[in-house]
Design an enzyme around this catalytic site. Structure first.
Site, PDB file in Angstrom:
ATOM      1  N   GLU A 169       0.817  -1.226   0.000  1.00 61.23           N
ATOM      2  CA  GLU A 169       0.000   0.000   0.000  1.00 61.23           C
ATOM      3  C   GLU A 169       0.841   1.262   0.000  1.00 61.23           C
ATOM      4  O   GLU A 169       0.412   2.304  -0.482  1.00 61.23           O
ATOM      5  CB  GLU A 169      -0.897   0.026   1.246  1.00 61.23           C
ATOM      6  CG  GLU A 169      -2.260  -0.577   0.997  1.00 61.23           C
ATOM      7  CD  GLU A 169      -3.199  -0.430   2.185  1.00 61.23           C
ATOM      8  OE1 GLU A 169      -4.031  -1.315   2.345  1.00 61.23           O
ATOM      9  OE2 GLU A 169      -3.084   0.546   2.950  1.00 61.23           O
ATOM     10  N   HIS A 225       8.897 -26.373   0.112  1.00 56.73           N
ATOM     11  CA  HIS A 225       8.243 -27.509  -0.535  1.00 56.73           C
ATOM     12  C   HIS A 225       7.067 -27.049  -1.376  1.00 56.73           C
ATOM     13  O   HIS A 225       6.154 -27.807  -1.659  1.00 56.73           O
ATOM     14  CB  HIS A 225       7.811 -28.517   0.537  1.00 56.73           C
ATOM     15  CG  HIS A 225       8.967 -28.888   1.418  1.00 56.73           C
ATOM     16  ND1 HIS A 225       9.899 -29.834   1.048  1.00 56.73           N
ATOM     17  CD2 HIS A 225       9.384 -28.371   2.601  1.00 56.73           C
ATOM     18  CE1 HIS A 225      10.827 -29.902   1.995  1.00 56.73           C
ATOM     19  NE2 HIS A 225      10.541 -29.029   2.938  1.00 56.73           N
ATOM     20  N   LYS A 249     -13.120   1.666  -1.433  1.00 55.13           N
ATOM     21  CA  LYS A 249     -14.060   1.935  -0.331  1.00 55.13           C
ATOM     22  C   LYS A 249     -15.232   2.764  -0.858  1.00 55.13           C
ATOM     23  O   LYS A 249     -16.396   2.482  -0.554  1.00 55.13           O
ATOM     24  CB  LYS A 249     -13.359   2.715   0.788  1.00 55.13           C
ATOM     25  CG  LYS A 249     -12.392   1.893   1.614  1.00 55.13           C
ATOM     26  CD  LYS A 249     -11.877   2.717   2.804  1.00 55.13           C
ATOM     27  CE  LYS A 249     -10.888   1.932   3.630  1.00 55.13           C
ATOM     28  NZ  LYS A 249     -10.452   2.604   4.846  1.00 55.13           N
TER      29      LYS A 249
HETATM   30  O1  PA5 Z   1      -3.311   1.783   5.731  1.00 52.47           O
HETATM   31  C1  PA5 Z   1      -4.454   2.183   5.562  1.00 52.47           C
HETATM   32  O2  PA5 Z   1      -4.768   3.368   5.704  1.00 52.47           O
HETATM   33  C2  PA5 Z   1      -5.588   1.237   5.201  1.00 52.47           C
HETATM   34  O3  PA5 Z   1      -5.185   0.038   4.697  1.00 52.47           O
HETATM   35  C3  PA5 Z   1      -6.464   1.028   6.443  1.00 52.47           C
HETATM   36  O4  PA5 Z   1      -5.712   0.473   7.481  1.00 52.47           O
HETATM   37  C4  PA5 Z   1      -7.677   0.144   6.179  1.00 52.47           C
HETATM   38  O5  PA5 Z   1      -8.321   0.499   4.990  1.00 52.47           O
HETATM   39  C5  PA5 Z   1      -8.666   0.278   7.337  1.00 52.47           C
HETATM   40  O6  PA5 Z   1      -9.047   1.609   7.483  1.00 52.47           O
HETATM   41  P1  PA5 Z   1      -9.672   2.184   8.783  1.00 52.47           P
HETATM   42  O7  PA5 Z   1      -8.753   1.971   9.925  1.00 52.47           O
HETATM   43  O8  PA5 Z   1      -9.860   3.635   8.491  1.00 52.47           O
HETATM   44  O9  PA5 Z   1     -10.975   1.495   9.009  1.00 52.47           O
END
Ligand code: PA5
Length: 453
Positions: free
Chosen positions: A285, A306, A420
């Site tokens: 990410e 394996h 989202k």
């Molecule tokens: O790193 C990030 O910002 C995202 O991957 C969030 O952790 C994930 O989408 C969850 O979001 P939130 O904590 O706002 O519910």
């Protein structure tokens, strides 16, 4: 004594040379200064660098109450779940929930991250609502999966215990003002913690997001934070490139990315399996932007020897490998066999199981090197809170620094946000009609051709 060591003599190839790595020194120094300035100025996304030294009194106070519960159900996803699972997996005994209560000495822990009705129901059937706490974690306070799971558990709690009883058993961890969870705290008066505004989801494990459950389950979070602070001191940008393991690792990942845009983290400890998942989110990410990045692959030794090693040694040369080993404390000394048919196993007699595992890791690194594949061997001094804290800080720093070298913003996630928003649109959330129309058009395109089998 240090926290980890990185052996990288076999990480060079025709296209990635030692001189090339040395040439990155000024850029790495600049990147380090950029990160430290951002953290000092409180810039959005940079706050993880300060977490090892931030106050935690509020988290500890709530964790003390949480520790008195029989079960904790955490509702969250991505950065609001993976860090917790990683800490627990690495530092608690295996099969934690199955250990008898008296021996365990801390609550059972369940994570409700995915949206799967079977899972939610199964967790509910395993807990006693009276003696449970539900901790809902969301940085944005609006993620659909988390909202859906929380609605489920909140209603169940209310039905079982009434509104007041339910409210007493809920903890909300979210932003100071964003989203719908903060107004929920105000409306119900339930317990809550504030997620620092300058810390992003996948970098939040050393904030209240990760620390709350870890402390409640008996993990030494003081040592975890001290290990992270110690690592931060060790990799702070003063010395030379070759004295800085984080710079070497970021530099090599950056140099390999053009030809090898897959980075494999192969850990040789079951307890680090979840570390691989946490790393995969962090790396994927943070760096996958503007057509750049490298695909994180988590592998587990020896199991994946394996399964994947054939591909790694003889498939496409598109990967950089990091083999992660750890000095295990608990060991099994292999017994002598009595049976004649086991005579050929005499070579195992008296040997240590940890020793076998580390030889397997060495053999894998050697096999990769023999095949001309770039490989680094990382060794963690021990798997305890101090070393894990250091390892977390190290990988967060390497990721952010690699983002700087790639000239991408490591702290945003527009691709995640789009997904989202499309989900909100499809589910009919106010203000997302345009996104719903966009998905409809794209789905029509996807469905233009189809075939059944
Ligand atoms: O790193 C990030 O910002 C995202 O991957 C969030 O952790 C994930 O989408 C969850 O979001 P939130 O904590 O706002 O519910």
């Amino acid at each position: 004594m240090g926290i980890l060591s990185l052996a990288y003599g076999a990480a060079f190839t025709d296209d990635v040379t030692f001189a090339g790595l040395e040439g990155l020194a000024p850029a790495l120094k600049e990147g380090d200064a950029w990160l430290r300035a951002g953290a000092a100025e409180g810039k959005e996304g940079f706050g993880w660098m300060n977490l090892p030294r931030r106050g935690t009194d509020d988290v500890q106070a709530l964790a003390r109450w949480l520790a008195t519960r029989e079960s904790i159900v955490q509702v969250g996803i991505g950065g609001s779940a993976l860090g917790n699972l990683m800490l627990h997996g690495a530092l608690l005994p295996p099969y934690w929930n199955e250990i008898p209560k008296a021996k365990r000495g801390g609550p059972r822990f369940f994570m409700a991250d995915n949206v799967d009705p079977a899972d939610g129901r199964a967790v509910w059937d395993l807990i006693d609502p009276e003696n449970t706490a539900v901790v809902v974690v969301s940085k944005s306070g609006s993620t659909a999966e988390t909202a859906a799971n929380f609605l489920f558990f909140w209603e169940k709690l209310r039905d079982a215990l009434g509104s007041a009883g339910a409210r007493e058993r809920v903890v909300v961890v979210t932003d100071k003002e964003k989203g719908i969870l903060r107004p929920f705290v105000e409306e119900t008066g339930c317990k809550s913690l504030v997620l620092p505004a300058d810390v992003g989801g996948r970098f939040s494990v050393l904030s209240c997001v990760g620390l709350l459950s870890a402390w409640a389950l008996g993990i030494d979070c003081g040592a975890l934070l001290a290990g992270a602070a110690e690592m931060d001191d060790r990799i702070a940008g003063a010395g030379s490139l070759l004295d800085n393991a984080a710079w070497v690792m970021a530099g090599l990942n950056f140099l390999h990315i053009n030809k090898r845009n897959v980075t494999v983290l192969m850990s040789y400890a079951d307890a680090l399996e979840r570390f691989g998942e946490w790393f995969a989110q962090l790396w994927g990410e943070s760096l996958g932007k503007d057509g750049k990045g490298s695909t994180p692959v988590r592998a587990l030794g020896t199991i994946d020897q394996h399964s994947q090693i054939q591909l790694y040694t003889s498939g496409p040369d598109d990967k950089l490998y990091t083999i992660l080993t750890v000095e295990g404390k608990k060991d099994i000394v292999l017994p002598a066999a009595q049976e004649k048919s086991f005579e050929k196993l005499a070579y195992l007699h008296g040997k240590s199981m940890n020793g076998l595992r580390n030889f397997e890791a060495e053999a894998t690194a050697a096999a990769l090197s023999k095949a001309g594949r770039p490989v680094m061997s990382m060794s963690l001094g021990a798997l305890d809170a101090r070393h894990l804290g250091g390892l977390i800080q190290f990988f967060e720093y390497v990721t952010a620094l690699t983002g700087f070298l790639l000239k991408v913003n490591p702290f945003d996630q527009p691709g995640v946000e789009r997904g989202k928003d499309y989900t909100y649109g499809l589910m009919g959330r106010d203000g997302f009609a345009e996104q719903a129309r966009e998905v409809e058009a794209l789905s029509a395109k996807i469905g233009e051709r189809s075939v059944a089998a």
